[in-house]
Design an enzyme around this catalytic site. Structure first.
Site, PDB file in Angstrom:
ATOM      1  N   HIS A 141     -98.969  21.561  62.815  1.00  0.00           N
ATOM      2  CA  HIS A 141     -99.081  21.663  61.349  1.00  0.00           C
ATOM      3  C   HIS A 141    -100.446  21.182  60.842  1.00  0.00           C
ATOM      4  O   HIS A 141    -100.907  21.615  59.782  1.00  0.00           O
ATOM      5  CB  HIS A 141     -97.981  20.851  60.665  1.00  0.00           C
ATOM      6  CG  HIS A 141     -96.591  21.295  61.034  1.00  0.00           C
ATOM      7  ND1 HIS A 141     -96.286  22.603  61.343  1.00  0.00           N
ATOM      8  CD2 HIS A 141     -95.431  20.605  61.135  1.00  0.00           C
ATOM      9  CE1 HIS A 141     -94.994  22.685  61.638  1.00  0.00           C
ATOM     10  NE2 HIS A 141     -94.457  21.497  61.517  1.00  0.00           N
ATOM     11  N   CYS A 385     -89.146  19.604  67.004  1.00  0.00           N
ATOM     12  CA  CYS A 385     -90.034  20.768  66.825  1.00  0.00           C
ATOM     13  C   CYS A 385     -91.497  20.367  66.876  1.00  0.00           C
ATOM     14  O   CYS A 385     -92.381  21.200  66.671  1.00  0.00           O
ATOM     15  CB  CYS A 385     -89.726  21.471  65.510  1.00  0.00           C
ATOM     16  SG  CYS A 385     -88.158  22.326  65.484  1.00  0.00           S
ATOM     17  N   PHE A 386     -91.781  19.083  67.102  1.00  0.00           N
ATOM     18  CA  PHE A 386     -93.126  18.596  67.413  1.00  0.00           C
ATOM     19  C   PHE A 386     -94.208  19.036  66.429  1.00  0.00           C
ATOM     20  O   PHE A 386     -95.308  19.414  66.845  1.00  0.00           O
ATOM     21  CB  PHE A 386     -93.556  19.030  68.825  1.00  0.00           C
ATOM     22  CG  PHE A 386     -92.490  18.893  69.857  1.00  0.00           C
ATOM     23  CD1 PHE A 386     -92.143  17.662  70.356  1.00  0.00           C
ATOM     24  CD2 PHE A 386     -91.803  20.011  70.315  1.00  0.00           C
ATOM     25  CE1 PHE A 386     -91.140  17.537  71.306  1.00  0.00           C
ATOM     26  CE2 PHE A 386     -90.808  19.898  71.262  1.00  0.00           C
ATOM     27  CZ  PHE A 386     -90.468  18.651  71.762  1.00  0.00           C
ATOM     28  N   CYS A 387     -93.944  19.021  65.154  1.00  0.00           N
ATOM     29  CA  CYS A 387     -94.977  19.385  64.165  1.00  0.00           C
ATOM     30  C   CYS A 387     -95.553  20.777  64.426  1.00  0.00           C
ATOM     31  O   CYS A 387     -96.741  21.025  64.183  1.00  0.00           O
ATOM     32  CB  CYS A 387     -96.120  18.376  64.125  1.00  0.00           C
ATOM     33  SG  CYS A 387     -95.602  16.754  63.623  1.00  0.00           S
ATOM     34  N   ALA A 388     -94.714  21.649  64.982  1.00  0.00           N
ATOM     35  CA  ALA A 388     -95.148  23.039  65.166  1.00  0.00           C
ATOM     36  C   ALA A 388     -93.895  23.896  64.994  1.00  0.00           C
ATOM     37  O   ALA A 388     -93.526  24.677  65.880  1.00  0.00           O
ATOM     38  CB  ALA A 388     -95.795  23.228  66.530  1.00  0.00           C
TER      39      ALA A 388
END
Ligand SMILES: Cc1ncc(COP(=O)(O)O)c(C=O)c1O
Length: 494
Positions: A141, A385-388
């Site tokens: 992100h 979702c690991f900032c993606a």
């Protein structure tokens, strides 16, 4: 002048690790014991290096040796201030050399982290209406949302196996030729570890009249980087990295780009340090990097990053890349042998991947798998979702309808069904024993061979172990400072 810490002369003064084995010994906390649910302890297996890496001892030693000399930089006249300034400026140069920037024409700006670097660049690009930034669906992100705030953004999709769709990238560049001001790509994905062909993309971007920015947060700790000469068509115009992912977690990030670019225009953040002269109605800006480092900078963080780079160069980024590729090969062979594990992204051609593996245990919530690995295996991973989010949902084949429904659920305060994965990520010091520990625990989880009763918190989606609160205060004397956090965690567990 303080010596350049990356030169052999300096290496005679400071003894740096030169081998991978030496690097592992240089990791602070490498043998730290952590408690397990069954009351025993084991050495922590840290497989969350893509999030943040531990510090190197050399970095810590450098910081300790520097602290007695620490003083404010750039404006002091005392010996300590002059020494601090020379060391801090030297650290800027060390970062520039590490990424192959021509320091005669480029500047290295120290900020907090990659996120702050991208936000600064997005504001400093001074986009005009109609200007386009091409980025991709694979991005963290941090390399997406800042552009959305300042320009029209086009997201290039991915191919079926999760790779950047290069055909779509070329065609978007042709279609928006003239309006595309920037192509912003991650050098390596924090989800699949896939590396983008950044120099090829740079040639295409330049050909379309655009510049290229590379988010090197995941690339810089794992691969040699060469921004190439300014007049090379494959030259990387701007690049950002984070020290806390490079064994120097002291709060620094770096943005590297052309000095002329930052000399022009207004700094986005103003205050002390950014000016040559101020009158009541005028401000004459300083030269970069000072112009872009408003306020008192994080001197310790900068010095720490310089020291970490000296160690990485001493061991050699090529050797690190080879080691991580071998670890990936070893890990995939073992993981594929366990029935009931789904792996995401390519698992072959590992030279094009940094050490990141994402997976799920079939039929088990990703947060539950991560919780068991931690509480019963002493293994630190990450899940979600690991900032993606867009990339993860694409890899998980979440349909638009489901995506909409899940978003509504989150808006109503329920994250328990959020899709996600578990991520194990290597550092340069990781070993096959670390992989073995992960594989052994996963084999147990697949068999249902775990003891705890796990309870999911609806609001966060996280799992905790019923009747068990991690005994932080036993392990860290200052844990009392985190009392409110401990209270919250124990009430979640009950
Ligand atoms: C690919 C990528 N880009 C950007 C970032 C943001 O880095 P930071 O949190 O240090 O700003 C991360 C962090 O995980 C990342 O993995």
């Amino acid at each position: 002048m303080i010596p350049d810490m990356t030169t052999p002369e300096a290496q005679n003064l400071i003894s740096l690790p030169t081998t991978l084995a030496g690097l592992r010994k240089d990791i602070v906390g490498i043998d730290t014991l952590v408690p397990l649910l069954d009351g025993t302890e084991r050495p922590y297996v840290y497989l969350d290096n893509a999030a943040s890496t531990p510090s190197l001892r050399t970095v810590l030693r450098c910081v300790e040796e520097f602290l007695p000399w620490y003083s404010g930089v750039h404006r002091g006249t005392g010996f300590k201030s002059l020494l601090s300034t020379a060391a801090f400026d030297g650290a800027h140069d060390a970062v520039g050399r590490f990424v192959g920037a021509d320091l005669a024409t480029n500047t290295v700006i120290f900020l907090k982290n990659t996120t702050e670097c991208v936000n600064k660049l997005s504001r400093r690009m001074a986009f005009r209406p109609g200007d386009v930034v091409i980025t991709s669906m694979m991005e963290h992100h941090s390399n997406d949302l800042p552009w959305r705030k300042t320009a029209s953004v086009i997201h290039i999709g991915v191919t079926g196996d999760g790779r950047l769709d290069l055909v779509a990238l070329r065609s978007a560049l042709q279609q928006h030729r003239g309006n595309v001001k920037l192509v912003a790509l991650s050098g390596a994905s924090n989800i699949t570890g896939l590396c983008a062909p950044i120099h090829e993309a740079a040639r295409w971007a330049h050909d379309a009249g655009a510049k290229i920015f590379v988010d090197a947060a995941q690339l810089a700790p794992h691969r040699p980087i060469d921004m190439l000469a300014d007049d090379n068509p494959g030259h990387i115009d701007f690049l950002a990295l984070s020290a806390h992912k490079m064994y120097a977690p002291f709060g620094t990030g770096a943005l590297i780009g052309p000095a002329w670019f930052f000399s022009a225009g207004e700094p986005d953040t103003v205050g002390g340090g950014v000016v040559e002269v101020v009158t009541l109605d005028r401000a004459i800006w300083n030269q970069p990097p000072h112009k872009e480092e408003a306020g008192s900078p994080n001197v310790i963080g900068g010095i720490a990053l310089g020291a970490a780079i000296a160690v990485l160069r001493s061991v050699g980024m090529e050797a690190i890349a080879r080691h991580e590729e071998e670890l990936l090969r070893y890990a995939y062979a073992k993981l594929k042998a366990i029935k009931g594990i789904s792996l995401y992204g390519p698992t072959e051609n590992l030279a094009e991947k940094v050490g990141v593996i994402t997976f799920n245990v079939d039929g088990l919530h990703h947060a539950l798998t991560a919780a068991i690995l931690s509480v019963e295996g002493g293994i630190g991973v990450r899940n979600g979702c690991f900032c993606a989010h867009p990339y993860v949902k694409e890899l998980l084949h979440v349909s638009p309808d489901d995506d909409h429904r899940l978003t509504e659920e989150v808006l109503s305060g329920n994250k328990s069904n959020m899709p996600g994965m578990v991520r194990a990520s290597f550092g340069c010091y990781s070993t096959t024993e670390d992989v073995d520990a992960l594989v052994e625990m996963l084999a147990r989880i697949v068999r249902g061979d775990y003891r705890g009763t796990y309870v999911q918190d609806r609001a966060s989606g996280a799992f905790s172990t019923a009747g068990y609160a991690p005994p932080f205060a036993k392990y860290f004397r200052y844990a009392g400072l985190m009392e409110p956090v401990s209270h919250r965690m124990s009430s979640e567990a009950s």
